[in-house]
Design a protein around this motif. Structure first.
Motif, PDB file in Angstrom:
ATOM      1  N   ALA A 171       0.484  -0.772   0.002  1.00 52.59           N
ATOM      2  CA  ALA A 171       0.312  -0.368  -0.392  1.00 52.59           C
ATOM      3  C   ALA A 171       0.945   1.700  -0.111  1.00 52.59           C
ATOM      4  N   GLU A 172       1.903   0.899   0.900  1.00 52.40           N
ATOM      5  CA  GLU A 172       2.747   3.019   0.854  1.00 52.40           C
ATOM      6  C   GLU A 172       3.143   2.950  -0.322  1.00 52.40           C
ATOM      7  N   MET A 173       3.955   1.025  -1.121  1.00 51.21           N
ATOM      8  CA  MET A 173       4.835   1.745  -2.474  1.00 51.21           C
ATOM      9  C   MET A 173       3.717   2.170  -3.484  1.00 51.21           C
ATOM     10  N   LEU A 174       2.585   1.749  -3.978  1.00 53.71           N
ATOM     11  CA  LEU A 174       1.690   3.079  -4.802  1.00 53.71           C
ATOM     12  C   LEU A 174       1.688   4.459  -3.892  1.00 53.71           C
ATOM     13  N   LEU A 175       1.353   4.089  -2.714  1.00 55.20           N
ATOM     14  CA  LEU A 175       0.819   5.801  -2.310  1.00 55.20           C
ATOM     15  C   LEU A 175       2.304   6.831  -2.390  1.00 55.20           C
ATOM     16  N   GLU A 176       3.166   6.366  -2.379  1.00 58.62           N
ATOM     17  CA  GLU A 176       4.291   7.039  -2.273  1.00 58.62           C
ATOM     18  C   GLU A 176       4.269   7.821  -3.336  1.00 58.62           C
ATOM     19  N   ASN A 177       4.074   7.556  -4.571  1.00 57.86           N
ATOM     20  CA  ASN A 177       4.392   8.270  -5.306  1.00 57.86           C
ATOM     21  C   ASN A 177       3.342   9.248  -5.607  1.00 57.86           C
ATOM     22  N   PHE A 178       2.810   9.549  -4.460  1.00 63.10           N
ATOM     23  CA  PHE A 178       1.587  10.966  -4.673  1.00 63.10           C
ATOM     24  C   PHE A 178       1.437  11.671  -3.851  1.00 63.10           C
ATOM     25  N   SER A 179       2.073  13.565  -3.557  1.00 67.29           N
ATOM     26  CA  SER A 179       1.819  13.956  -2.211  1.00 67.29           C
ATOM     27  C   SER A 179       1.096  12.959  -0.975  1.00 67.29           C
ATOM     28  N   TRP A 180      -0.232  13.403  -1.515  1.00 67.55           N
ATOM     29  CA  TRP A 180      -1.263  13.061  -0.276  1.00 67.55           C
ATOM     30  C   TRP A 180      -1.400  11.774   0.207  1.00 67.55           C
ATOM     31  N   GLY A 181      -0.407  11.388  -0.529  1.00 68.06           N
ATOM     32  CA  GLY A 181      -0.678   9.564  -0.819  1.00 68.06           C
ATOM     33  C   GLY A 181      -0.907   8.640   0.867  1.00 68.06           C
ATOM     34  N   LEU A 182       0.425   9.401   1.440  1.00 68.31           N
ATOM     35  CA  LEU A 182       0.449   8.076   2.820  1.00 68.31           C
ATOM     36  C   LEU A 182      -0.416   9.021   3.824  1.00 68.31           C
ATOM     37  N   THR A 183      -1.258  10.266   3.837  1.00 77.95           N
ATOM     38  CA  THR A 183      -2.591  10.556   4.808  1.00 77.95           C
ATOM     39  C   THR A 183      -3.579  10.006   4.616  1.00 77.95           C
ATOM     40  N   PHE A 184      -3.848   9.266   3.459  1.00 78.23           N
ATOM     41  CA  PHE A 184      -4.776   7.753   3.228  1.00 78.23           C
ATOM     42  C   PHE A 184      -4.375   6.696   4.613  1.00 78.23           C
ATOM     43  N   LEU A 185      -3.839   6.315   4.271  1.00 76.74           N
ATOM     44  CA  LEU A 185      -3.207   4.945   5.722  1.00 76.74           C
ATOM     45  C   LEU A 185      -3.337   6.151   6.856  1.00 76.74           C
ATOM     46  N   LYS A 186      -2.526   7.152   7.141  1.00 79.87           N
ATOM     47  CA  LYS A 186      -2.688   7.644   8.313  1.00 79.87           C
ATOM     48  C   LYS A 186      -4.437   7.756   8.730  1.00 79.87           C
ATOM     49  N   ILE A 187      -4.851   8.510   8.028  1.00 85.01           N
ATOM     50  CA  ILE A 187      -6.502   9.070   8.179  1.00 85.01           C
ATOM     51  C   ILE A 187      -6.815   7.983   8.833  1.00 85.01           C
ATOM     52  N   ASN A 188      -6.810   6.599   8.004  1.00 81.12           N
ATOM     53  CA  ASN A 188      -8.016   5.066   8.240  1.00 81.12           C
ATOM     54  C   ASN A 188      -6.936   4.008   9.124  1.00 81.12           C
ATOM     55  N   GLU A 189      -5.687   4.641   9.736  1.00 73.95           N
ATOM     56  CA  GLU A 189      -5.055   3.523  10.078  1.00 73.95           C
ATOM     57  C   GLU A 189      -5.750   3.102  11.044  1.00 73.95           C
ATOM     58  N   GLU A 190      -6.299   3.304  11.975  1.00 75.27           N
ATOM     59  CA  GLU A 190      -6.883   2.295  13.266  1.00 75.27           C
ATOM     60  C   GLU A 190      -7.815   1.642  12.325  1.00 75.27           C
ATOM     61  N   LEU A 191      -9.058   2.092  11.486  1.00 70.20           N
ATOM     62  CA  LEU A 191      -9.728   1.244  11.114  1.00 70.20           C
ATOM     63  C   LEU A 191      -9.033  -0.125   9.786  1.00 70.20           C
ATOM     64  N   ILE A 192      -8.223   0.232   9.555  1.00 69.52           N
ATOM     65  CA  ILE A 192      -7.711  -0.827   9.141  1.00 69.52           C
ATOM     66  C   ILE A 192      -6.873  -2.025   9.882  1.00 69.52           C
ATOM     67  N   GLN A 193      -6.734  -1.398  10.799  1.00 68.12           N
ATOM     68  CA  GLN A 193      -6.079  -2.098  12.109  1.00 68.12           C
ATOM     69  C   GLN A 193      -7.494  -3.104  12.382  1.00 68.12           C
ATOM     70  N   VAL A 194      -8.566  -2.611  12.407  1.00 66.46           N
ATOM     71  CA  VAL A 194      -9.443  -3.729  12.485  1.00 66.46           C
ATOM     72  C   VAL A 194      -9.794  -4.792  11.708  1.00 66.46           C
ATOM     73  N   TYR A 195      -9.819  -4.127  10.401  1.00 70.61           N
ATOM     74  CA  TYR A 195     -10.259  -4.402   9.361  1.00 70.61           C
ATOM     75  C   TYR A 195      -8.777  -6.218   9.097  1.00 70.61           C
ATOM     76  N   GLN A 196      -7.885  -5.321   9.642  1.00 67.04           N
ATOM     77  CA  GLN A 196      -6.471  -6.411   9.146  1.00 67.04           C
ATOM     78  C   GLN A 196      -7.088  -7.485  10.160  1.00 67.04           C
ATOM     79  N   LYS A 197      -7.732  -8.046  11.294  1.00 70.53           N
ATOM     80  CA  LYS A 197      -7.915  -8.694  12.628  1.00 70.53           C
ATOM     81  C   LYS A 197      -8.993  -9.879  12.219  1.00 70.53           C
ATOM     82  N   CYS A 198     -10.337  -8.699  11.314  1.00 70.94           N
ATOM     83  CA  CYS A 198     -10.908 -10.260  11.043  1.00 70.94           C
ATOM     84  C   CYS A 198     -10.104 -11.131   9.655  1.00 70.94           C
ATOM     85  N   THR A 199     -11.553 -11.859   9.463  1.00 66.92           N
ATOM     86  CA  THR A 199     -11.033 -13.411   8.818  1.00 66.92           C
ATOM     87  C   THR A 199     -11.930 -12.559   7.033  1.00 66.92           C
TER      88      THR A 199
END
Ligand SMILES: C[S@@+](CC[C@H](N)C(=O)[O-])C[C@H]1O[C@@H](n2cnc3c(N)ncnc32)[C@H](O)[C@@H]1O
Length: 358
Positions: A171-199
């Motif tokens: 995800a980071e490898m792709l988003l790094e190509n956009f100035s705002w890209g890593l913000t996407f992971l930052k603002i969704n960080e907690e939620l992504i961790q929630v989804y990662q724990k699902c099956t």
């Protein structure tokens, strides 16, 4: 024989065409690069296959899919071609889930590059594949739909898919190509961790529902607290009303952005369209009230005017506003179709066009 060497020249020409059959601008750029001897490897060394069906709806300068193509990271698919990996698509049935890891690692991920306002023009039955997925609730960080849930652009959608299955590195490898890209992971960080724990898909949907309930309750609490505090903290209450009604003149996207950031109870469907709330009527009433004016004794100033014979002079401004609102038309996605106003892909107004979708 090396992969692709047995392709006819027509087939390889087709690969450089967009899904509309037009020759991609990238075809020329890539050709130039190859002629100059630049080394372009398959997927620009990205660990898995990335693909998109590009319907050329968007401004190439602002389009994240086209940028991935310029970087040599993503492959263009033709209408009629299917994709073996996960296809992140508005046509998906289940949502992306950690159990999709194996499909993603062996066959990659794809998106549909098109306009949100023109989804009904996309021949979904002729594209996609057997692993089509929606994304669960995540908030966009791209400049076009910043703050808007579900409406991710192509690079965010691919990154979200990788992050959910556990490849935050991709995800980071792709988003790094956009100035705002890593913000996407930052603002969704907690939620992504929630989804990662699902099956599976169902467990991700359940986690999403719980999250939505939680933020709805938080928003309600904030609203209640806000009302208590506002009366002491806001100072000039009339000023707040004015700001609210100014916002109403903004474009749809700007308005949604403001609503989404304001913490007001905005509800969205699974494609990020705003669901009109029951209390819309109340809001309209409030707006009308806010435009009322009072003299310094608190008496309401009547806005009606009379001619020298005492006949009522109709308020031209109000009349034309009414006419305009009668003409409002919505497309199948609930987007406002405004007469005489056209917007470019960033929501800027292009003047003097007869009718288009906002
Ligand atoms: C509609 S296009 C808009 C692309 C935009 N013009 C850009 O610059 O990237 C975004 C694509 O990302 C994927 N996507 C984004 N959000 C999604 C969601 N919530 N569910 C499924 N697919 C989604 C889909 O493939 C969708 O067609």
């Amino acid at each position: 024989m090396a992969k692709g060497k047995n392709k006819t020249s027509e087939e390889s020409t087709n690969r450089t065409r967009t899904s509309n059959g037009h020759k991609s601008k990238q075809h020329h750029i890539r050709k130039g690069r190859q002629e100059a001897g630049a080394a372009t490897t398959k997927n620009g060394n990205f660990p898995v296959k990335l693909a998109m069906w590009d319907f050329d709806h968007c401004d190439p300068k602002r389009c994240s899919g086209k940028k991935l193509e310029r970087l040599g990271l993503i492959k263009n698919m033709r209408v009629g071609q299917k994709f073996q990996g996960v296809v992140v698509s508005p046509n998906g049935k289940g949502v992306v889930c950690p159990n999709d890891l194996e499909i993603v690692e062996s066959n990659g991920a794809a998106v549909v590059e098109c306009s949100w306002a023109r989804l009904d023009e996309v021949p979904f039955n002729k594209i996609g594949g057997k692993n089509e997925r929606l994304l669960p609730y995540l908030v966009a960080a791209n400049p076009v739909n910043y703050g808007r849930p579900w409406r991710l652009n192509c690079v965010e959608a691919l990154a979200a898919c990788f992050a959910i299955v556990g490849h935050i590195d991709w995800a980071e490898m792709l988003l790094e190509n956009f100035s705002w890209g890593l913000t996407f992971l930052k603002i969704n960080e907690e939620l992504i961790q929630v989804y990662q724990k699902c099956t599976d898909s169902e467990s991700v949907t359940e986690a999403q529902e719980n999250w939505l309930k939680k933020i709805e309750e938080e928003a309600k609490e904030r609203k209640e607290r806000g009302q208590d505090e506002d009366i002491w903290m806001m100072g000039n209450v009339n000023k707040k009303d004015r700001i609210d009604s100014e916002t109403d003149e903004d474009t749809d996207d700007e308005e949604n952005e403001v609503l989404a950031r304001s913490g007001r109870n905005v509800k969205y469907d699974s494609l990020g369209n705003i669901i009109p709330e029951d209390d819309d009527e109340d809001e309209d009433e409030d707006e009308d009230e806010s435009s009322e004016e009072y003299d310094n004794l608190g008496n309401r100033i009547e806005k009606v005017k009379y001619d020298s014979l005492g006949n009522l002079i109709e308020d031209e401004e109000e009349e034309s506003e009414d006419e305009e609102s009668e003409e409002e038309v919505y497309d199948s996605l609930g987007n406002l179709v405004k007469p005489n106003v056209q917007y470019d892909s960033l929501g800027n107004v292009i003047e003097n066009v007869s009718k288009m979708t906002v």
